[in-house]
Write an enzyme that holds these catalytic residues in place. Sequence first.
Site, short mmCIF file in Angstrom:
data_model
loop_
_atom_site.label_atom_id
_atom_site.label_comp_id
_atom_site.label_asym_id
_atom_site.label_seq_id
_atom_site.Cartn_x
_atom_site.Cartn_y
_atom_site.Cartn_z
N HIS A 1 0.84 -1.14 -0.08
CA HIS A 1 0.03 -0.01 -0.05
C HIS A 1 0.81 1.16 -0.04
O HIS A 1 0.42 2.28 -0.28
CB HIS A 1 -0.90 -0.10 1.18
CG HIS A 1 -2.00 -0.93 1.12
ND1 HIS A 1 -2.83 -1.36 0.21
CD2 HIS A 1 -2.28 -1.91 2.09
CE1 HIS A 1 -3.42 -2.36 0.59
NE2 HIS A 1 -3.33 -2.73 1.64
N ASP B 1 -2.69 -10.45 -1.98
CA ASP B 1 -3.37 -9.90 -0.86
C ASP B 1 -4.72 -9.52 -1.06
O ASP B 1 -5.04 -9.13 -2.26
CB ASP B 1 -2.42 -8.65 -0.41
CG ASP B 1 -2.97 -8.01 0.99
OD1 ASP B 1 -1.98 -8.30 1.95
OD2 ASP B 1 -3.88 -7.41 0.86
ZN ZN Z 1 -4.13 -6.89 3.12
#
Ligand code: ZN
Length: 369
Positions: free
Chosen positions: A143, A180
């Site tokens: 992220h 993910d």
């Molecule tokens: Zn995650």
Amino acid sequence: MTTAFFHDERTLWHLPGGFYATMLPVGRWVQPMAGPGIAETPDSKRRIKSLLDVSGLGAHLDQHTAQPASEEDLLRVHTRDYLQRFQAGSAAQGGDMGDLAVYGPGSYEIAQLSTGLAVAAVESVLTGRHANAFALSRPPGHHASRDRGAGFCLFNNIAVAIEVMKARHGLGRVAVIDWDVHHGNGTQSIFYSRPDVLTISLHQENCYPPGYSGADDRGEGEGLGFNMNIPLQPGGGHAAYLYAFERLVIPAIDRFAPELIIVASGLDANALDPLARMQLYPDSYREMTRLAMQLAARHANGRLVAVHEGGYSEVCVPFCALAIIEELCGQRSAAVDPLSDFIKLQQPGARFDALQRELIDDMAALHGL
Ligand code: ZN
């Protein structure tokens, strides 16, 4: 050639800091939790290493730590201002580098080490020292964008590893498969206009970043066509992921023909995870690893590296990682996975799966596959 496992106890000493209950700031109506409040704790990671030890699988692996990533290498991805702000906060009491990218005292050096594990894993495979590798990086990375942390991620471990390999070894085309359960938004932003890095993210639609789907975001400029998002419906499980591989991931990578494949291996699409609503089980990760290995064998001389990302069920995550590593090294451990049979009973029904297949077919058409 063996499988390498890169890890370091110090990464488990990273303290996300702040006052949270799972991912909610405490206060007003949110009661503080006893013990670590935030979902991102060392435990799910430590239990991966523990399970490798007690199952005997660790004996089949070449286990290493690594040097921390240097400032020079971090600057290949992140801005100097970002590094300076993070370093100053880490030398004080910690803080937040963006959107829930919380950290405590000393986290800067630990994040450097986390990135260093990814860099070393990729380098050892790229240079032929190991057949493939697993890096137990913490804090996670996918992220994090150039100048902002998010979702527990501080440095984008995989992006730095890719840029270091390009600088040191002239690496060409790389594919990143991000399984993910949350969108790999940092990695996408870093490589969005690049045709040499194919970024593929399979994620629960609208989960994180909140409300983001991404199906239409395919890259820009020279990078148009080299970013693929595969948003999946909440509640989907093994069949959804396998069909996404069959219709999208495998043909996209066959078309791209990478020299190296890196998996952003978050394990939070497991059915017990507190931060998502998907229904995968350890054998799902085994199967996806097998498919990724086949792709790597076909295009990249087998070169495949899994770098750990999210995964918050202390119970399920270790068995998911074990399945991946068993597959990577071609050995089955003595450990019996106690979860797959149970979770298999909870997969969605045929009509749900048919709808999900239809949505995936639409995405394949969008990508000309
Ligand atoms: Zn995650």
